[in-house]
Scaffold this motif. Structure first.
Motif, short mmCIF file in Angstrom:
data_model
loop_
_atom_site.label_atom_id
_atom_site.label_comp_id
_atom_site.label_asym_id
_atom_site.label_seq_id
_atom_site.Cartn_x
_atom_site.Cartn_y
_atom_site.Cartn_z
N ALA A 99 -11.89 6.74 -19.21
CA ALA A 99 -13.29 6.64 -19.65
C ALA A 99 -13.79 8.00 -20.11
O ALA A 99 -14.45 8.13 -21.16
CB ALA A 99 -14.16 6.11 -18.52
N SER A 100 -13.47 9.05 -19.35
CA SER A 100 -13.89 10.41 -19.71
C SER A 100 -13.16 10.89 -20.97
O SER A 100 -13.77 11.53 -21.84
CB SER A 100 -13.61 11.37 -18.54
N ASN A 155 0.31 13.17 -9.11
CA ASN A 155 0.55 14.61 -9.29
C ASN A 155 -0.30 15.45 -8.33
O ASN A 155 0.18 16.42 -7.73
CB ASN A 155 0.24 15.03 -10.73
N TYR A 156 -1.56 15.06 -8.20
CA TYR A 156 -2.47 15.82 -7.33
C TYR A 156 -2.00 15.78 -5.88
O TYR A 156 -1.94 16.82 -5.20
CB TYR A 156 -3.88 15.25 -7.44
N ILE A 157 -1.63 14.61 -5.41
CA ILE A 157 -1.18 14.47 -4.02
C ILE A 157 0.13 15.21 -3.79
O ILE A 157 0.31 15.88 -2.77
CB ILE A 157 -1.07 12.98 -3.64
N LEU A 158 1.05 15.13 -4.76
CA LEU A 158 2.30 15.87 -4.64
C LEU A 158 2.04 17.38 -4.57
O LEU A 158 2.57 18.08 -3.70
CB LEU A 158 3.23 15.55 -5.81
N GLN A 159 1.22 17.87 -5.48
CA GLN A 159 0.93 19.31 -5.53
C GLN A 159 0.25 19.80 -4.26
O GLN A 159 0.57 20.88 -3.74
CB GLN A 159 0.06 19.62 -6.75
N LEU A 315 -9.80 16.00 -10.97
CA LEU A 315 -8.82 15.92 -12.04
C LEU A 315 -8.97 17.09 -13.01
O LEU A 315 -7.97 17.64 -13.49
CB LEU A 315 -8.97 14.60 -12.81
N ASN A 316 -10.21 17.46 -13.30
CA ASN A 316 -10.45 18.56 -14.23
C ASN A 316 -9.89 19.87 -13.68
O ASN A 316 -9.33 20.69 -14.42
CB ASN A 316 -11.95 18.69 -14.49
N ASP A 317 -10.04 20.08 -12.37
CA ASP A 317 -9.50 21.28 -11.74
C ASP A 317 -7.97 21.30 -11.82
O ASP A 317 -7.36 22.36 -11.96
CB ASP A 317 -9.94 21.37 -10.28
N GLN A 318 -7.39 20.11 -11.73
CA GLN A 318 -5.93 20.00 -11.78
C GLN A 318 -5.41 20.17 -13.19
O GLN A 318 -4.46 20.90 -13.44
CB GLN A 318 -5.50 18.63 -11.22
N GLU A 321 -6.98 18.28 -19.38
CA GLU A 321 -6.59 17.23 -20.33
C GLU A 321 -6.69 15.84 -19.71
O GLU A 321 -6.79 14.84 -20.41
CB GLU A 321 -5.17 17.48 -20.85
N ALA A 322 -6.64 15.78 -18.38
CA ALA A 322 -6.72 14.50 -17.69
C ALA A 322 -8.06 13.82 -17.92
O ALA A 322 -8.18 12.60 -17.82
CB ALA A 322 -6.49 14.69 -16.19
N VAL A 323 -9.09 14.63 -18.24
CA VAL A 323 -10.43 14.07 -18.48
C VAL A 323 -10.86 14.26 -19.93
O VAL A 323 -12.04 14.10 -20.26
CB VAL A 323 -11.47 14.68 -17.52
N GLY A 324 -9.91 14.61 -20.79
CA GLY A 324 -10.23 14.77 -22.20
C GLY A 324 -10.63 16.18 -22.59
O GLY A 324 -11.25 16.38 -23.63
#
Length: 337
Positions: A99-100, A155-159, A315-318, A321-324
């Motif tokens: 959506a973002s 990815n976030y949880i793995l990292q 997501l943006n911190d990670q 591009e994940a949020v556009g």
């Protein structure tokens, strides 16, 4: 003199009657009902479509005449985003981060109406080797949803658990969740990331399949010390901004009916499961088990903005591009004003 007064009074009464007629006609015009508009709605196979089945059934049975609804159920997000971009669908259920991305890509061309699904992602395996996220090191994971919520959540949880998604695990991306279920069936030692209701589908094919990790719980663990903890969200409902501006009544009608549909599905699991099977989303048997685990919701307004903005910030911190490329502005969140 009396005759002149009588004439003036008669003229005044005539003017008053004409004015009254004019007001009556204006009132009739103002209360004239608006014509129903075409509302094209697209949902993804899974919880987002499951939450809409009561509304779809009402439309198909002629119980809805306020607007002319047309529903499409897509198997992949790749079918949905072009339809939104090209104006072929007006309202659509999409992964939260998509959506973002669309908002930024279309320069404010979409707005989010509601959060429709909370966390529904799980790690499942045939064995008993995964007890924590760290145990995924060296494993091959079948997954679907590359470029959308599933990829970024994993990815976030793995990292956050000290693993490099590109080096410490092998992720085999499939185009659809059903392909992951098929891969699991062929791999006795397989591990997959699946959302509900596909977890239930896979377990029905293989009763030995075990839910190893609930990614919502894993997300909450790593968010415990965050200044503004964000919830793991799976999906939202968006509307084309142009459509919303031109048809606010239709948007309001949809939101009211969609919330009622979500409530029906959560409160009447048996009946809802039959409808889910009828619309070929998943079988009724799978739906009956999966619906209580799907976290189907309809969250709007300030609560929607709070939950979604927090999630997108993570997501943006990670990876921006994940949020556009950047976080959306406040007009991303539909207020109905």
């Amino acid at each position: 003199m009396k005759k002149l007064s009588a004439i003036l009074m008669a003229c005044a009464m005539a003017v008053s009657m004409l004015t009254g007629c004019g007001s009556s006609n204006e009132s009739q015009d103002n209360t004239k009902e608006t014509e129903p508009v075409e509302v094209n709605v697209t949902a993804l196979k899974g919880p987002t479509a499951m939450g809409m089945v009561s509304l779809m059934d009402d439309v198909d049975n002629g119980k809805v005449d306020s607007e002319n609804y047309k529903f499409t159920i897509a198997a992949s997000i790749d079918e949905v985003t072009p339809a939104i971009s090209q104006g072929e669908t007006d309202i659509a259920a999409v992964p939260a981060n998509v959506a973002s991305v669309l908002y930024n890509k279309l320069e404010g061309g979409v707005q989010v109406l509601a959060v429709n699904t909370l966390g529904v992602l799980y790690i499942v395996e045939n064995g008993d080797t995964v007890q924590s996220a760290a145990d995924l090191k060296g494993k091959t994971i079948y997954a679907s949803g590359k470029g959308a919520t599933p990829e970024y959540a994993l990815n976030y949880i793995l990292q956050q658990n000290g693993l490099d998604p590109a080096a410490d695990v092998t992720i085999e991306w499939k185009s659809e969740h059903s392909e992951c279920v098929a891969a699991l069936a062929q791999d006795p030692s397989g591990i997959a990331m699946l959302p509900q209701p596909f977890v239930t589908t896979a377990q029905m094919k293989n009763p030995d399949l075990r839910v190893a990790l609930d990614l919502t719980e894993e997300w909450d663990k790593v968010q415990e010390d965050a200044q503004e903890p964000g919830a793991l969200l799976t999906g939202v409902v968006v509307v084309r901004t142009e459509f919303a501006k031109e048809n606010p009544e239709a948007v309001s009608d949809f939101l009211e009916r969609y919330k009622a549909s979500v409530d029906f599905v959560n409160e009447n699991v048996d009946e809802a499961a039959q409808l889910v099977g009828q619309y070929d989303i998943v079988t009724a048997e799978v739906a009956q088990t999966a619906i209580p685990e799907c976290n189907i919701v309809c969250i709007t307004g300030d609560e929607m903005q709070e939950k979604l903005s927090g999630y997108l910030s993570v997501l943006n911190d990670q990876n921006p591009e994940a949020v556009g490329g950047k976080l959306p502005d406040d007009d991303f969140y539909y207020t109905g004003e």
